[in-house]
Design a protein around this motif. Structure first.
Motif, PDB file in Angstrom:
ATOM      1  N   SER A 136      17.282 -23.789   0.150  1.00 10.83           N
ATOM      2  CA  SER A 136      17.102 -23.968   1.593  1.00 10.83           C
ATOM      3  C   SER A 136      15.860 -24.797   1.930  1.00 10.83           C
ATOM      4  CB  SER A 136      17.042 -22.609   2.295  1.00 10.83           C
ATOM      5  OG  SER A 136      15.905 -21.879   1.889  1.00 10.83           O
ATOM      6  N   LEU A 137      14.808 -24.694   1.106  1.00 13.99           N
ATOM      7  CA  LEU A 137      13.561 -25.382   1.412  1.00 13.99           C
ATOM      8  C   LEU A 137      13.419 -26.733   0.727  1.00 13.99           C
ATOM      9  CD1 LEU A 137      10.895 -22.514   1.354  1.00 13.99           C
ATOM     10  CD2 LEU A 137      12.103 -23.483   3.315  1.00 13.99           C
ATOM     11  N   ALA A 138      14.323 -27.087  -0.162  1.00  8.43           N
ATOM     12  CA  ALA A 138      14.204 -28.339  -0.913  1.00  8.43           C
ATOM     13  C   ALA A 138      13.979 -29.557  -0.017  1.00  8.43           C
ATOM     14  CB  ALA A 138      15.438 -28.539  -1.792  1.00  8.43           C
ATOM     15  N   PRO A 139      14.709 -29.690   1.104  1.00 11.94           N
ATOM     16  CA  PRO A 139      14.490 -30.879   1.943  1.00 11.94           C
ATOM     17  C   PRO A 139      13.104 -30.939   2.578  1.00 11.94           C
ATOM     18  CG  PRO A 139      16.598 -29.831   2.461  1.00 11.94           C
ATOM     19  CD  PRO A 139      15.826 -28.873   1.611  1.00 11.94           C
ATOM     20  N   LEU A 140      12.380 -29.810   2.599  1.00  8.71           N
ATOM     21  CA  LEU A 140      11.078 -29.758   3.263  1.00  8.71           C
ATOM     22  C   LEU A 140       9.920 -29.804   2.284  1.00  8.71           C
ATOM     23  CD1 LEU A 140      11.895 -26.825   5.731  1.00  8.71           C
ATOM     24  CD2 LEU A 140      12.197 -29.274   6.125  1.00  8.71           C
ATOM     25  N   LEU A 141      10.221 -29.779   1.001  1.00  9.75           N
ATOM     26  CA  LEU A 141       9.174 -29.603  -0.003  1.00  9.75           C
ATOM     27  C   LEU A 141       8.156 -30.732   0.007  1.00  9.75           C
ATOM     28  CD1 LEU A 141       8.139 -27.783  -2.226  1.00  9.75           C
ATOM     29  CD2 LEU A 141       9.684 -28.914  -3.832  1.00  9.75           C
ATOM     30  N   ASP A 142       8.584 -31.943   0.310  1.00  7.93           N
ATOM     31  CA  ASP A 142       7.683 -33.092   0.280  1.00  7.93           C
ATOM     32  C   ASP A 142       6.892 -33.259   1.581  1.00  7.93           C
ATOM     33  OD1 ASP A 142       8.480 -33.711  -2.285  1.00  7.93           O
ATOM     34  OD2 ASP A 142      10.075 -35.074  -1.624  1.00  7.93           O
ATOM     35  N   SER A 143       7.078 -32.342   2.516  1.00  4.08           N
ATOM     36  CA  SER A 143       6.392 -32.480   3.803  1.00  4.08           C
ATOM     37  C   SER A 143       4.896 -32.240   3.691  1.00  4.08           C
ATOM     38  CB  SER A 143       6.987 -31.496   4.818  1.00  4.08           C
ATOM     39  OG  SER A 143       6.632 -30.150   4.483  1.00  4.08           O
ATOM     40  N   GLY A 144       4.488 -31.447   2.688  1.00  2.00           N
ATOM     41  CA  GLY A 144       3.085 -31.089   2.550  1.00  2.00           C
ATOM     42  C   GLY A 144       2.626 -30.063   3.566  1.00  2.00           C
ATOM     43  N   ARG A 145       3.577 -29.432   4.267  1.00  2.00           N
ATOM     44  CA  ARG A 145       3.197 -28.504   5.344  1.00  2.00           C
ATOM     45  C   ARG A 145       3.797 -27.106   5.133  1.00  2.00           C
ATOM     46  NH1 ARG A 145       4.019 -31.337  11.058  1.00  2.00           N
ATOM     47  NH2 ARG A 145       2.467 -29.743  11.664  1.00  2.00           N
ATOM     48  N   LEU A 146       4.198 -26.788   3.899  1.00  2.00           N
ATOM     49  CA  LEU A 146       4.712 -25.454   3.600  1.00  2.00           C
ATOM     50  C   LEU A 146       3.585 -24.581   3.068  1.00  2.00           C
ATOM     51  CD1 LEU A 146       8.070 -26.257   1.735  1.00  2.00           C
ATOM     52  CD2 LEU A 146       7.730 -25.797   4.168  1.00  2.00           C
ATOM     53  N   LYS A 147       3.634 -23.288   3.373  1.00  2.00           N
ATOM     54  CA  LYS A 147       2.611 -22.397   2.851  1.00  2.00           C
ATOM     55  C   LYS A 147       2.788 -22.253   1.345  1.00  2.00           C
ATOM     56  CE  LYS A 147       4.847 -17.886   3.764  1.00  2.00           C
ATOM     57  NZ  LYS A 147       4.669 -16.584   4.458  1.00  2.00           N
ATOM     58  N   PRO A 148       1.740 -21.861   0.624  1.00  2.00           N
ATOM     59  CA  PRO A 148       1.796 -21.844  -0.845  1.00  2.00           C
ATOM     60  C   PRO A 148       2.949 -21.014  -1.403  1.00  2.00           C
ATOM     61  CG  PRO A 148      -0.466 -21.572  -0.113  1.00  2.00           C
ATOM     62  CD  PRO A 148       0.381 -21.522   1.119  1.00  2.00           C
ATOM     63  N   GLU A 149       3.256 -19.881  -0.770  1.00  2.00           N
ATOM     64  CA  GLU A 149       4.350 -19.038  -1.274  1.00  2.00           C
ATOM     65  C   GLU A 149       5.688 -19.763  -1.177  1.00  2.00           C
ATOM     66  OE1 GLU A 149       0.971 -16.579   0.184  1.00  2.00           O
ATOM     67  OE2 GLU A 149       2.202 -18.162   1.084  1.00  2.00           O
ATOM     68  N   ALA A 150       5.880 -20.536  -0.105  1.00  2.96           N
ATOM     69  CA  ALA A 150       7.121 -21.299   0.056  1.00  2.96           C
ATOM     70  C   ALA A 150       7.213 -22.400  -0.990  1.00  2.96           C
ATOM     71  CB  ALA A 150       7.199 -21.883   1.464  1.00  2.96           C
ATOM     72  N   VAL A 151       6.088 -23.070  -1.243  1.00  2.00           N
ATOM     73  CA  VAL A 151       6.079 -24.118  -2.277  1.00  2.00           C
ATOM     74  C   VAL A 151       6.401 -23.513  -3.634  1.00  2.00           C
ATOM     75  CG1 VAL A 151       4.616 -25.783  -3.484  1.00  2.00           C
ATOM     76  CG2 VAL A 151       4.472 -25.573  -0.991  1.00  2.00           C
ATOM     77  N   TRP A 152       5.798 -22.371  -3.946  1.00  9.97           N
ATOM     78  CA  TRP A 152       6.055 -21.702  -5.229  1.00  9.97           C
ATOM     79  C   TRP A 152       7.531 -21.379  -5.388  1.00  9.97           C
ATOM     80  CZ3 TRP A 152       7.792 -16.694  -6.444  1.00  9.97           C
ATOM     81  CH2 TRP A 152       7.635 -16.302  -7.781  1.00  9.97           C
ATOM     82  N   GLU A 153       8.142 -20.802  -4.339  1.00  8.78           N
ATOM     83  CA  GLU A 153       9.564 -20.457  -4.401  1.00  8.78           C
ATOM     84  C   GLU A 153      10.423 -21.710  -4.575  1.00  8.78           C
ATOM     85  OE1 GLU A 153      10.990 -17.599  -4.672  1.00  8.78           O
ATOM     86  OE2 GLU A 153      10.097 -16.075  -3.385  1.00  8.78           O
ATOM     87  N   ALA A 154      10.139 -22.745  -3.784  1.00  8.93           N
ATOM     88  CA  ALA A 154      10.955 -23.954  -3.820  1.00  8.93           C
ATOM     89  C   ALA A 154      10.864 -24.659  -5.168  1.00  8.93           C
ATOM     90  CB  ALA A 154      10.539 -24.896  -2.697  1.00  8.93           C
ATOM     91  N   GLU A 155       9.644 -24.789  -5.688  1.00 11.18           N
ATOM     92  CA  GLU A 155       9.482 -25.466  -6.982  1.00 11.18           C
ATOM     93  C   GLU A 155      10.106 -24.649  -8.103  1.00 11.18           C
ATOM     94  OE1 GLU A 155       5.284 -26.150  -7.266  1.00 11.18           O
ATOM     95  OE2 GLU A 155       5.407 -28.056  -6.156  1.00 11.18           O
ATOM     96  N   ARG A 156       9.948 -23.347  -8.033  1.00 12.04           N
ATOM     97  CA  ARG A 156      10.551 -22.485  -9.050  1.00 12.04           C
ATOM     98  C   ARG A 156      12.080 -22.580  -8.996  1.00 12.04           C
ATOM     99  NH1 ARG A 156      12.054 -17.295 -10.273  1.00 12.04           N
ATOM    100  NH2 ARG A 156      11.215 -16.534 -12.256  1.00 12.04           N
ATOM    101  N   GLY A 157      12.618 -22.586  -7.783  1.00 15.13           N
ATOM    102  CA  GLY A 157      14.068 -22.691  -7.642  1.00 15.13           C
ATOM    103  C   GLY A 157      14.612 -24.003  -8.176  1.00 15.13           C
ATOM    104  N   GLN A 158      13.884 -25.086  -7.924  1.00 15.53           N
ATOM    105  CA  GLN A 158      14.347 -26.396  -8.397  1.00 15.53           C
ATOM    106  C   GLN A 158      14.281 -26.519  -9.914  1.00 15.53           C
ATOM    107  OE1 GLN A 158      12.158 -29.411  -6.241  1.00 15.53           O
ATOM    108  NE2 GLN A 158      13.716 -29.456  -4.625  1.00 15.53           N
TER     109      GLN A 158
END
Length: 464
Positions: free
Chosen positions: A318-340
């Motif tokens: 769900s967050l993959a399209p937003l990952l490059d925005s640089g505006r996600l909180k660290p927990e969201a980045v961790w989840e998104a990168e781990r999921g990818q």
């Protein structure tokens, strides 16, 4: 007006239907309560104009009843769309964006006659069981505003606890209907997965973790709201047959309930939680139920490994399209990168573990009607902390490990109702999960109803 706001939603609706209470008077009392208590707590956000709300309530008084929620105020969790209101999801990326239409469950609430007054606060993208975000700020606990109210349905739980609302919607992936209910002395139901359909968008087959559900101050209002929110949608493959949940029976004599406690010492708890919840569990024995302490039925590490894989896969998608925005909180980045980073076989192995747990749980429910665990492993913590990093000296290795106790139900889509368990030594509330077999939402609600009539915790206050 306080008496009106302390009533159950079902009682409010009955008075409106009988002409003994006007929707306008209820709305006026609601707006006065919001003005009086919402400021320091910050539970309801994006509040609509008061004159417009009173006009809508007058129109409801002049119209024929449209459904079981006719004239009742409600605020929608800020992860869901309500037409004409902003849906920020707690993220600066979406702040100020106005929804063009209602999400499916919101449309059902509106069709049943509810009047939407605004939104309830949530963590950014609903991640983490602590309600704060850079758009609307932090929501405080009504028992101590310096402490967390839980999340992600934290704003909804606080609005219920303070009488700003009598019913509220929420959602639950990892305890988001259960932990805030426990920390605010109210009720929250995570329905069987598929009972309340999600939006018919994107993938509708694979990501079976999160669900919408009701919150209230009594189980009969959970049932009232579930009647409205539930029912299959033909555009989705995993729906459940229509079922009526109201009125609820409170006859539970002979039901068998199993206490899982600390899952064989696998789950750490802060001092005072287990004894409090175990005492609350014993209420069922007084109601004629058969209560047992049972051994851990499945490996806690296997449950956790399956959970964090499937959760990161779902959140990452769900967050993959937003990952490059640089505006996600660290927990969201961790989840998104781990999921990818997961492979298809990683997901397959996690799903096999999930399947094994489902089969094991099915055998448990041949012997028990419900299983019991606390709603959280810690007491409400200071609002300036993002999340607990240790419990009783045990370090937490992720931002959500402290909520491990909620995943046995979430992982396999079991219904789970959070009921109040009373107050600890510091006067803070804690809750208890009743977990049932898939599809037996009404059985859980009836257990909760009998428990509520015996305890009435939401009508009580902590000592002192």
């Amino acid at each position: 007006m306080d008496d009106i706001l302390n009533m159950a939603a079902g009682a409010q609706a009955a008075l409106i239907a009988a002409g003994r209470l006007s929707a306008q008077d209820l709305m006026r009392a609601t707006l006065e309560r919001v003005a009086a208590v919402n400021g320091p707590l910050n539970a309801i956000v994006s509040l609509r104009d008061g004159d417009a709300l009173l006009a809508e309530a007058r129109a409801a008084d002049d119209a024929q009843a449209s459904g079981p929620l006719h004239g009742l105020p409600i605020a929608i969790k800020d992860l869901a769309d309500a037409a004409g209101l902003p849906t920020s999801q707690g993220s600066p990326l979406f702040a100020g964006q106005i929804a063009a239409r209602d999400d499916l469950h919101v449309a059902r609430l509106r069709k049943a006659g509810a009047i939407i007054i605004g939104k309830t606060n949530t963590p950014e993208f609903g991640l983490g069981s602590h309600t704060y975000n850079p758009v609307h700020g932090v929501t405080g606990n009504p028992y101590d505003p310096k402490l967390s109210c839980g999340g992600s349905s934290g704003g909804a739980a606080v609005a219920l606890a303070t009488g700003m609302l009598s019913i509220a919607d929420g959602s639950d992936m990892m305890g988001s209907l259960r932990n805030p209910a426990g920390w605010n002395n109210v009720y929250g139901l995570r329905p069987s997965w598929g009972r309340v359909p999600a939006e018919p968008e994107g993938d509708t087959f694979l990501h079976q973790l999160s669900t919408n559900g009701p919150m209230a101050r009594c189980p009969s209002d959970l049932a009232l709201l579930l009647d409205v929110m539930s029912g299959p949608d033909p555009r989705q493959p995993h729906g459940m047959p229509p079922e009526s949940f109201s009125p609820l029976s409170d006859e539970v004599k002979g039901k068998r309930i199993g206490w899982l406690g600390d899952w064989g010492k696998a789950c750490s708890y802060e001092a005072g939680i287990l004894p409090l919840v175990e005492d609350a569990f014993q209420v069922f024995e007084g109601l004629g139920c058969v209560v047992d302490a049972i051994a851990p039925p499945f490996s806690s590490e296997a449950l956790w490994d399956s959970w964090i894989t499937l959760r990161s896969w779902s959140v990452g998608a769900s967050l993959a399209p937003l990952l490059d925005s640089g505006r996600l909180k660290p927990e969201a980045v961790w989840e998104a990168e781990r999921g990818q980073a997961l492979s298809a076989m990683d997901v397959h192995r996690a799903s096999v573990l999930r399947s094994d747990w489902f089969g094991c749980a099915a055998q448990l429910f041949d012997r028990y009607d419900a299983l019991v665990l606390p709603t959280a492993q810690v007491w409400p913590f200071p609002v300036d902390r993002s999340y607990p990093t240790e419990i009783a000296g045990q370090k937490m290795d992720t931002y959500h490990r402290w909520m491990e106790v909620v995943i046995p139900a979430s992982l396999i889509g079991l219904p789970a109702v959070a009921v109040p368990a009373g107050f600890g030594a510091q006067g803070l509330p804690m809750g208890m999960q009743l977990i049932g077999r898939r599809g037996d939402d009404i059985g859980l609600l009836e257990l909760a109803q009998a428990y509520h009539l015996a305890t009435e915790w939401p009508q009580n206050r902590p000592p002192g």
